[in-house]
Design an enzyme around this catalytic site. Structure first.
Site, PDB file in Angstrom:
ATOM      1  N   GLU A  34      27.221  21.949  47.444  1.00  0.00           N
ATOM      2  CA  GLU A  34      27.041  22.615  48.734  1.00  0.00           C
ATOM      3  C   GLU A  34      25.735  23.413  48.774  1.00  0.00           C
ATOM      4  O   GLU A  34      25.714  24.569  49.186  1.00  0.00           O
ATOM      5  CB  GLU A  34      28.240  23.513  49.041  1.00  0.00           C
ATOM      6  CG  GLU A  34      29.536  22.730  49.135  1.00  0.00           C
ATOM      7  CD  GLU A  34      30.730  23.564  49.577  1.00  0.00           C
ATOM      8  OE1 GLU A  34      30.768  24.763  49.276  1.00  0.00           O
ATOM      9  OE2 GLU A  34      31.634  22.998  50.216  1.00  0.00           O
ATOM     10  N   ASN A  49      28.899  31.322  45.275  1.00  0.00           N
ATOM     11  CA  ASN A  49      27.614  31.106  45.961  1.00  0.00           C
ATOM     12  C   ASN A  49      26.802  32.361  45.642  1.00  0.00           C
ATOM     13  O   ASN A  49      26.737  33.299  46.417  1.00  0.00           O
ATOM     14  CB  ASN A  49      27.817  30.943  47.464  1.00  0.00           C
ATOM     15  CG  ASN A  49      28.618  29.687  47.765  1.00  0.00           C
ATOM     16  OD1 ASN A  49      28.386  28.635  47.159  1.00  0.00           O
ATOM     17  ND2 ASN A  49      29.572  29.782  48.666  1.00  0.00           N
ATOM     18  N   LYS A  97      39.433  22.376  40.788  1.00  0.00           N
ATOM     19  CA  LYS A  97      40.381  22.778  41.834  1.00  0.00           C
ATOM     20  C   LYS A  97      41.670  21.967  41.706  1.00  0.00           C
ATOM     21  O   LYS A  97      41.664  20.861  41.159  1.00  0.00           O
ATOM     22  CB  LYS A  97      39.763  22.573  43.220  1.00  0.00           C
ATOM     23  CG  LYS A  97      38.645  23.564  43.528  1.00  0.00           C
ATOM     24  CD  LYS A  97      38.176  23.499  44.984  1.00  0.00           C
ATOM     25  CE  LYS A  97      37.061  24.531  45.206  1.00  0.00           C
ATOM     26  NZ  LYS A  97      36.549  24.565  46.598  1.00  0.00           N
ATOM     27  N   ASP A 133      39.737  20.111  48.638  1.00  0.00           N
ATOM     28  CA  ASP A 133      39.336  21.517  48.767  1.00  0.00           C
ATOM     29  C   ASP A 133      40.496  22.428  49.165  1.00  0.00           C
ATOM     30  O   ASP A 133      40.548  22.854  50.330  1.00  0.00           O
ATOM     31  CB  ASP A 133      38.209  21.610  49.805  1.00  0.00           C
ATOM     32  CG  ASP A 133      37.421  22.893  49.668  1.00  0.00           C
ATOM     33  OD1 ASP A 133      37.815  23.731  48.856  1.00  0.00           O
ATOM     34  OD2 ASP A 133      36.412  23.036  50.380  1.00  0.00           O
ATOM     35  N   GLU A 136      42.358  30.602  52.889  1.00  0.00           N
ATOM     36  CA  GLU A 136      41.346  29.977  53.744  1.00  0.00           C
ATOM     37  C   GLU A 136      41.944  28.851  54.581  1.00  0.00           C
ATOM     38  O   GLU A 136      41.646  28.720  55.759  1.00  0.00           O
ATOM     39  CB  GLU A 136      40.203  29.429  52.872  1.00  0.00           C
ATOM     40  CG  GLU A 136      39.172  28.659  53.675  1.00  0.00           C
ATOM     41  CD  GLU A 136      38.011  28.138  52.828  1.00  0.00           C
ATOM     42  OE1 GLU A 136      38.025  28.317  51.603  1.00  0.00           O
ATOM     43  OE2 GLU A 136      37.088  27.546  53.413  1.00  0.00           O
TER      44      GLU A 136
HETATM   45  C1  BDP Z   1      35.233  25.913  50.196  1.00  0.00           C
HETATM   46  C2  BDP Z   1      34.868  27.161  50.961  1.00  0.00           C
HETATM   47  C3  BDP Z   1      33.487  27.643  50.634  1.00  0.00           C
HETATM   48  C4  BDP Z   1      33.321  27.770  49.128  1.00  0.00           C
HETATM   49  C5  BDP Z   1      33.678  26.449  48.478  1.00  0.00           C
HETATM   50  C6  BDP Z   1      33.662  26.538  46.952  1.00  0.00           C
HETATM   51  O1  BDP Z   1      34.969  26.883  52.340  1.00  0.00           O
HETATM   52  O2  BDP Z   1      33.288  28.870  51.286  1.00  0.00           O
HETATM   53  O3  BDP Z   1      32.035  28.151  48.803  1.00  0.00           O
HETATM   54  O4  BDP Z   1      34.983  26.089  48.830  1.00  0.00           O
HETATM   55  O5  BDP Z   1      34.726  26.481  46.375  1.00  0.00           O
HETATM   56  O6  BDP Z   1      36.588  25.696  50.348  1.00  0.00           O
HETATM   57  O7  BDP Z   1      32.598  26.610  46.365  1.00  0.00           O
END
Ligand code: BDP
Length: 727
Positions: free
Chosen positions: A314, A233, A383, A388, A416
């Site tokens: 996002e 981000n 991923k 996630d 996380e």
């Molecule tokens: C999610 C996280 C977020 C990340 C996102 C990502 O909560 O903070 O920005 O992945 O991989 O799991 O971009």
């Protein structure tokens, strides 16, 4: 008599002084990671190592070789309490290190074949008898190969392995072995649980924190060769000259350890810092802006690795904002770095709230049609699973589905979704589960690892990335055992065929102790630890039921975030009829994104593994499981088992005090207490919440939950780490 006593007293004081001096020099705060280099306690073994390495031939005439030599010298000094005599040509038992171009022994005919097969980063270590002496030869084609070979030899010594008849050759299975830092320029770390960012942007470029060097050493020791400095981000400011100069200083510090620097690029940077009206990837002014920016970066960082991009995900900007697709965006950046041999890592983590489709399907839907359309220096970063980084996910359906596109695996080392840095979770088994999964994309045996290592299409570039769990905490990762996840990531990126057991074994020996009892007992619970956490958090294929804000602790009831697919109820779908996300052909048909053999295995209840049951199926509470139990009873059992296994882990650790320094022993004990409390909270909250739908009793054999459901729902946790300070 009194003189004697005084003498004793003096000696006592002296001894105490020496001992405190020693322990102060080696305060076991975890800073030294797995590179501790304390004297080998087995005296005869140390002696045999010393006599095998009585001389050293190691011409080092560049920064990488210098770094390798420095590491070797400090390692030998610590481990063997010995410095071999440095000679030009061995006249006794010697360690001979070099490349064909700087060492006549390595250049010899006997090593030609092995060197030919080693590529740029590989090395061999071989015991040879030559001219009446025994030499241990570490040879490589490049200085980086030498560096990796040196670290491997040190590992052998650290883990007390025999070195007298060595004949190994090793090289990495993927080219790009990268740590992704989700670090912000203000030093907060998104999803970081070990303090602030290690990059001290304010004091850069002048101040080079010695941590950067230790970071580089640690990474080089496990084969990591790249680091993305900033958060996906991304802040466009990181691409301004002011910050590039700072990034260049980091690059200079890491370079001798074979580590290249990469940056996350904000797609809208041409607007934000370039003053353009658009960031449309097909606009000639935009293309030129990026090409110029790349030139500027390479002037400052000649070996800059390239860009990592999170686009149209996002809320991040991307090519779709201009009616273009991911290939248009990635290729434009790829063209900008291509003249400098850079790459673009373009993330496939995309999902759109406005698309009324199962979130698990969206990356595949967007990327699969683009197969074959990306430049050869683009690698799509996928991923391990389609949602996630959950405690457990089936492998991402994109693996195997894009045979003409380079794909790299993205793992999350930072915990996380695995209990932050207070839960002991060894992640290697999670990684292996993904690597070993069979995609069946080109028939049986088309495993994820084959896709990643270029076995399915040798023309593609290869890589593995892990989201770092590193911060300013003295022990780097927050939990002494979280270091094992950084370690295992590197080892698996280098060689995915290694077992979780072998890696844990090495790590424990290097980090704590070579004692058999210690290693055997602790290794056992490390290997079990990920399953424990799956059990007390998300058993039987449940996922994403952590508290919606901050992802800390359970929140299966949460349903107030703006996006449906950010809320736990979207994922578990519990109701009076049952629980689970129907992704079968009758449901969202996410199973249809896998090859037919995999699709059928997940789609058919009879074949679907229990571990993925509620990922793919919505089932009634009284559904009869393989065990003969109802789904409800089995779910409850998993939650209770999870907590019990944390207790079992504690019991083992409590016996380990004699093998471990008191600092780390106590720290782990205390963290395990937190873990037990949090695991119990997960269990009691989830079981009681799901019970409101199942209306079935918690079997009498289990202890009652500590508090009623409302208690858990009412709890608020402020300032949860890893959220950038926003709550
Ligand atoms: C999610 C996280 C977020 C990340 C996102 C990502 O909560 O903070 O920005 O992945 O991989 O799991 O971009």
């Amino acid at each position: 008599m009194s003189i004697k006593l005084n003498n004793y007293r003096l000696k006592g004081i002296l001894l105490l002084f020496i001992l405190t001096g020693i322990s102060a020099a080696h305060a076991e705060d975890g800073y030294r990671l797995w590179l501790r280099y304390d004297a080998i306690s087995n005296k005869s073994l140390a002696q045999s190592y010393r006599s095998a390495i009585s001389q050293l031939v190691f011409p080092a005439r560049n920064p990488v070789l210098d770094a390798a030599k420095k590491e070797l010298r400090s390692g030998l000094k610590g481990l063997l309490q010995h410095q071999p005599a440095e000679v030009k040509t061995a006249t006794g038992n010697a360690l001979v290190i070099g490349m064909p171009q700087n060492n006549s022994l390595v250049a010899g005919a006997q090593f030609k074949t092995v060197l030919n097969g080693l590529g740029t980063d590989g090395y061999f270590i071989r015991s040879v008898a030559t001219g009446g002496k025994n030499c241990l030869v570490i040879g490589a084609n490049t200085d980086k190969g030498v560096l990796y070979g040196v670290f491997n030899l040190l590992r052998l010594l650290q883990t007390n392995k025999p070195i007298d008849h060595l004949n190994t050759a090793d090289q990495p299975s993927v080219t790009y072995r990268i740590l992704d830092h989700w670090d912000n320029l203000n030093r907060t770390v998104e999803r970081g649980y070990a303090g602030f960012s290690i990059w001290n942007w304010h004091k850069l470029p002048e101040f080079i924190d010695p941590r950067y060097l230790d970071y580089a050493r640690a990474n080089a020791s496990i084969g990591i060769n790249g680091t993305v400095l900033n958060n996906v981000n991304a802040n466009a400011l990181s691409l301004t000259n002011q910050y590039l100069v700072k990034a260049a200083a980091i690059a200079n510090a890491l370079r001798p350890y074979g580590i290249r620097v990469y940056l996350s690029a904000r797609f809208s940077a041409p607007i934000e810092i370039g003053g353009l009206k658009t960031a449309d990837p097909l606009d000639p002014t935009v293309k030129k802006w990026w090409a110029d920016k790349a030139d500027e970066i390479y002037r400052l960082i000649p070996d800059f690795g390239g860009f990592l991009v999170k686009a149209n995900s996002e809320g991040q900007p991307g090519p779709q904002s201009y009616g273009r697709n991911h290939a248009d965006g990635a290729n434009m950046l790829a063209d900008a770095v291509a003249p400098h041999h850079g790459i673009v890592m373009w993330r496939a983590f995309v999902y759109d709230n406005n698309v009324p489709d199962d979130r698990a399907k969206q990356a595949y839907n967007e990327f699969k049609p683009l197969d074959g359309q990306f430049r050869s220096n683009v690698i799509i970063q996928v991923k391990n699973g389609a949602i996630d980084f959950q405690p457990r996910e089936p492998f991402h359906p994109l693996f195997g589905a894009m045979p003409k596109t380079a794909l790299m695996l993205e793992l999350q080392i930072t915990q996380e979704y695995l209990g932050f840095s207070t839960h002991l979770v060894y992640e290697a088994p999670l990684v292996k589960e993904c690597l070993d999964a069979d995609t069946y994309s080109a028939g049986k045996g088309s495993t994820v690892v084959k896709v990643l290592t270029g076995k399915m299409n040798p023309d593609l570039i290869t890589g593995i990335a892990g989201v770092a769990n590193i911060g300013t905490d003295m022990n780097w990762c927050g939990h002494p055992f979280a270091q094992a996840n950084w370690y295992a990531f590197g080892r698996l990126a280098w060689n995915p065929a290694q077992t979780s057991t072998a890696i844990a074994d090495d790590w424990l020996r290097m980090t704590f102790s070579n004692s058999q009892t210690f290693v055997a007992d602790v290794k056992k619970f490390m290997l079990q630890s990920r399953e424990n956490t799956v059990n007390y958090m998300t058993p039987l294929g449940l996922h994403h039921i952590m508290a919606a804000t901050g992802h800390y602790g359970p929140g299966p009831w949460d349903n107030n975030l703006s996006r449906a697919d950010w809320n736990p109820i979207y994922y578990h779908k519990a109701d009076a009829n049952g629980i689970g996300f129907d992704r079968t052909t009758q449901g969202s048909n996410a199973v249809g994104q896998y090859a037919p053999q995999v699709r059928d295995a997940f789609n058919n209840l009879a074949a679907c593994p229990d571990i993925y049951l509620l990922w793919f199926h919505h089932l009634p509470w009284n559904y009869k499981m393989r065990s003969g139990e109802t789904l409800w009873n089995e779910l409850v059992d998993h939650y209770y088992r999870g907590v019990d296994s944390v207790r079992a882990m504690q019991q083992i650790w409590n016996r380990m005090g004699t093998y471990v320094d008191s600092e780390r022993f106590t720290e782990v004990q205390q963290l395990m207490n937190i873990q037990l409390n949090e695991a119990t909270r997960w269990r009691d909250a989830c079981v009681q919440y799901f019970q409101t739908f199942s209306n079935m009793p918690i079997p009498a054999k289990y202890p009652r939950p500590l508090h009623p459901l409302q208690y858990y729902k009412d709890q608020r946790f402020n300032f949860v780490p890893g959220t950038g300070g926003s709550n």
